[in-house]
Write a protein that holds these residues in place. Structure first.
Motif, PDB file in Angstrom:
ATOM      1  N   TRP A 344       0.827  -1.205   0.000  1.00  0.00           N
ATOM      2  CA  TRP A 344       0.000   0.000   0.000  1.00  0.00           C
ATOM      3  C   TRP A 344       0.865   1.260   0.000  1.00  0.00           C
ATOM      4  O   TRP A 344       0.490   2.269  -0.578  1.00  0.00           O
ATOM      5  N   SER A 345       2.028   1.212   0.635  1.00  0.00           N
ATOM      6  CA  SER A 345       2.943   2.351   0.606  1.00  0.00           C
ATOM      7  C   SER A 345       3.382   2.660  -0.820  1.00  0.00           C
ATOM      8  O   SER A 345       3.433   3.821  -1.227  1.00  0.00           O
ATOM      9  N   PHE A 346       3.681   1.624  -1.590  1.00  0.00           N
ATOM     10  CA  PHE A 346       4.185   1.847  -2.943  1.00  0.00           C
ATOM     11  C   PHE A 346       3.075   2.306  -3.880  1.00  0.00           C
ATOM     12  O   PHE A 346       3.335   3.044  -4.833  1.00  0.00           O
ATOM     13  N   ASP A 347       1.845   1.893  -3.610  1.00  0.00           N
ATOM     14  CA  ASP A 347       0.734   2.435  -4.395  1.00  0.00           C
ATOM     15  C   ASP A 347       0.630   3.943  -4.218  1.00  0.00           C
ATOM     16  O   ASP A 347       0.219   4.660  -5.129  1.00  0.00           O
ATOM     17  N   PHE A 348       1.004   4.430  -3.020  1.00  0.00           N
ATOM     18  CA  PHE A 348       0.950   5.875  -2.772  1.00  0.00           C
ATOM     19  C   PHE A 348       2.211   6.584  -3.264  1.00  0.00           C
ATOM     20  O   PHE A 348       2.131   7.617  -3.940  1.00  0.00           O
ATOM     21  N   TYR A 349       3.377   6.054  -2.943  1.00  0.00           N
ATOM     22  CA  TYR A 349       4.629   6.747  -3.255  1.00  0.00           C
ATOM     23  C   TYR A 349       5.090   6.548  -4.700  1.00  0.00           C
ATOM     24  O   TYR A 349       6.142   7.056  -5.083  1.00  0.00           O
ATOM     25  N   CYS A 350       4.317   5.828  -5.487  1.00  0.00           N
ATOM     26  CA  CYS A 350       4.654   5.611  -6.898  1.00  0.00           C
ATOM     27  C   CYS A 350       3.521   6.088  -7.804  1.00  0.00           C
ATOM     28  O   CYS A 350       2.380   6.255  -7.374  1.00  0.00           O
ATOM     29  N   GLU A 351       3.878   6.266  -9.060  1.00  0.00           N
ATOM     30  CA  GLU A 351       2.875   6.394 -10.122  1.00  0.00           C
ATOM     31  C   GLU A 351       2.717   4.987 -10.712  1.00  0.00           C
ATOM     32  O   GLU A 351       3.655   4.443 -11.287  1.00  0.00           O
ATOM     33  N   VAL A 352       1.570   4.394 -10.518  1.00  0.00           N
ATOM     34  CA  VAL A 352       1.331   3.046 -11.029  1.00  0.00           C
ATOM     35  C   VAL A 352       0.934   3.164 -12.503  1.00  0.00           C
ATOM     36  O   VAL A 352      -0.050   3.815 -12.842  1.00  0.00           O
ATOM     37  N   LYS A 353       1.732   2.552 -13.359  1.00  0.00           N
ATOM     38  CA  LYS A 353       1.583   2.736 -14.805  1.00  0.00           C
ATOM     39  C   LYS A 353       1.306   1.404 -15.485  1.00  0.00           C
ATOM     40  O   LYS A 353       1.886   0.380 -15.139  1.00  0.00           O
ATOM     41  N   ASN A 354       0.425   1.437 -16.472  1.00  0.00           N
ATOM     42  CA  ASN A 354       0.176   0.261 -17.313  1.00  0.00           C
ATOM     43  C   ASN A 354       0.662   0.558 -18.729  1.00  0.00           C
ATOM     44  O   ASN A 354       0.255   1.542 -19.343  1.00  0.00           O
ATOM     45  N   SER A 355       1.566  -0.277 -19.228  1.00  0.00           N
ATOM     46  CA  SER A 355       2.062  -0.149 -20.604  1.00  0.00           C
ATOM     47  C   SER A 355       1.480  -1.279 -21.440  1.00  0.00           C
ATOM     48  O   SER A 355       1.545  -2.441 -21.027  1.00  0.00           O
ATOM     49  N   VAL A 356       0.929  -0.945 -22.597  1.00  0.00           N
ATOM     50  CA  VAL A 356       0.285  -1.943 -23.468  1.00  0.00           C
ATOM     51  C   VAL A 356       1.106  -2.080 -24.727  1.00  0.00           C
ATOM     52  O   VAL A 356       1.353  -1.099 -25.441  1.00  0.00           O
ATOM     53  N   PHE A 357       1.547  -3.312 -25.020  1.00  0.00           N
ATOM     54  CA  PHE A 357       2.428  -3.556 -26.152  1.00  0.00           C
ATOM     55  C   PHE A 357       1.698  -4.402 -27.214  1.00  0.00           C
ATOM     56  O   PHE A 357       1.157  -5.463 -26.896  1.00  0.00           O
ATOM     57  N   ALA A 358       1.705  -3.858 -28.428  1.00  0.00           N
ATOM     58  CA  ALA A 358       1.138  -4.641 -29.550  1.00  0.00           C
ATOM     59  C   ALA A 358       2.093  -5.755 -29.928  1.00  0.00           C
ATOM     60  O   ALA A 358       3.308  -5.677 -29.652  1.00  0.00           O
ATOM     61  N   PRO A 359       1.578  -6.812 -30.553  1.00  0.00           N
ATOM     62  CA  PRO A 359       2.458  -7.887 -31.012  1.00  0.00           C
ATOM     63  C   PRO A 359       3.522  -7.342 -31.986  1.00  0.00           C
ATOM     64  O   PRO A 359       3.265  -6.394 -32.734  1.00  0.00           O
ATOM     65  N   VAL A 360       4.696  -7.956 -31.982  1.00  0.00           N
ATOM     66  CA  VAL A 360       5.772  -7.543 -32.895  1.00  0.00           C
ATOM     67  C   VAL A 360       5.272  -7.634 -34.314  1.00  0.00           C
ATOM     68  O   VAL A 360       4.676  -8.651 -34.737  1.00  0.00           O
ATOM     69  N   GLY A 361       5.509  -6.578 -35.097  1.00  0.00           N
ATOM     70  CA  GLY A 361       5.097  -6.571 -36.499  1.00  0.00           C
ATOM     71  C   GLY A 361       3.638  -6.231 -36.696  1.00  0.00           C
ATOM     72  O   GLY A 361       3.128  -6.266 -37.813  1.00  0.00           O
ATOM     73  N   TRP A 362       2.944  -5.847 -35.591  1.00  0.00           N
ATOM     74  CA  TRP A 362       1.514  -5.541 -35.722  1.00  0.00           C
ATOM     75  C   TRP A 362       1.300  -4.257 -36.513  1.00  0.00           C
ATOM     76  O   TRP A 362       2.044  -3.294 -36.381  1.00  0.00           O
TER      77      TRP A 362
END
Length: 364
Positions: A344-362
């Motif tokens: 819970w500390s890291f949820d506060f002291y961090c920016e929680v980021k989601n990165s979405v990657f398309a398949p290679v060659g998409w």
């Protein structure tokens, strides 16, 4: 724990989602005076572990340990500028820090009125806040409890001269064991030794400041004037000087009076009685606060049932202040916003980021 933090990648229509915890930036940490080193480290450690830089502003009543912590960190090799300590009074140094546009997180432990001032300043920059505030915690004793255990823990609420936000200052004792509980409580509390905290024989040390002693005594004297009955203490311990307040216990207290609802932050408890589980849960939850709660019963099913019904950030059943830094810590209602500890500390002291990657060659 920071190194273990993570979330399994997951797939969405052939795309890979990856969650990461990125450092938030500059964190302003405002720590209180009642446990200055311990409570400062509860903030500093996760903020640094998350990759942030920190500005620690300790209370002006307890500046020394924060400066020593900075010295120790420097000796240990922490780079310059990573952990910074700013000394000063809250209205000047603290106000400037929480209003600064470059601050990315603010963590504060202290009073509700001060938290409201900080929140107003932080709102101008939409700076996220974590607030651990006051309490008026209930302490429930059922007739089937181990009375010696309950009494020992009830007397422990005088620890640190009552200057503990978590303290169970509202004692609720089932009617059928009330007299026996009081007898054992007064006997045990009467053996407490007030004095120099450097003496290992001392049970209760001094209050932080003469102004604080006056504040505590104001609560006690107004309660007497309102008709509350003093079973123990009721005033300063003048034999020891101006900083010691006698452990105090009130009964015959109006449950909606000042002494029963406001945080005194001194060695002052109030005693109520109850007849059944529903009555005591309703009374315990009838509070503006929700930081902690304690309950004592010999019935494990009741312990689980009552714990689930109590409004509190932490509930201790048949114990008190068993604290694991991996667990969430914080309060409900006016006892705070957010949780610190563990992930819970890291949820506060961090920016929680989601990165979405398309398949290679998409290609679209």
């Amino acid at each position: 724990m920071a190194q273990e933090l993570g979330h399994p990648d997951f797939e969405t229509r052939g795309h890979r989602n990856h969650v990461s915890w990125d450092p938030a930036g500059v964190c302003v940490l405002i720590s209180p005076w009642n446990a200055p080193l311990m409570l400062a480290t509860w903030k500093v450690a996760p903020a640094l572990a998350a990759g942030n830089t920190v500005v620690l502003k300790p209370s002006e009543w307890s500046p020394l340990t924060a400066s020593l912590l900075a010295d120790i960190a420097a000796e240990a090799g922490l780079p310059d500028g990573v952990l910074n300590v700013v000394q000063g009074i809250g209205e000047e140094a603290g106000a400037a820090l929480v209003a600064h546009a470059g601050v990315r997180r603010i963590s504060f432990t202290g009073s509700v009125p001060t938290a409201k001032v900080i929140a107003r300043a932080a709102a101008a920059n939409l700076t996220p806040l974590s607030l651990e505030l006051g309490g008026k915690s209930p302490f429930l004793v059922f007739a089937d409890a181990d009375l010696d255990l309950a009494v020992a823990n009830a007397v422990e609420q005088y620890d640190n001269a009552g200057q503990v936000c978590l303290s169970g200052t509202r004692l609720y004792v089932e009617e059928s064991v009330r007299d026996e509980f009081v007898r054992r409580f007064l006997d045990r509390a009467g053996q407490l030794k007030q004095g120099d905290p450097r003496d290992e024989a001392t049970d209760i040390g001094p209050s932080i400041h003469p102004d604080h002693v006056s504040r505590v005594d104001g609560f006690v004297q107004r309660a007497k004037q309102a008709g509350a009955k003093v079973l123990l203490g009721g005033g300063p311990n003048t034999d020891l000087g101006g900083l010691y307040y006698r452990p105090t216990l009130f009964t015959d207290v109006d449950p909606h009076s000042e002494i029963a609802t406001e945080e005194v932050f001194g060695p002052v408890l109030v005693l109520h009685t109850f007849r059944d589980e529903d009555e005591v849960v309703a009374a315990a939850n009838d509070s503006a606060f929700g930081l902690a709660a304690m309950l004592f019963t010999g019935d494990p099913e009741r312990a689980g049932r009552v714990a689930a019904r109590l409004v509190a950030g932490t509930v201790w059943a048949n114990c008190f202040f068993v604290r694991d830094l991996r667990a969430p810590f914080g309060g409900a209602r006016q006892s705070g916003i957010g949780r610190e500890g563990g992930t819970w500390s890291f949820d506060f002291y961090c920016e929680v980021k989601n990165s979405v990657f398309a398949p290679v060659g998409w290609r679209s």
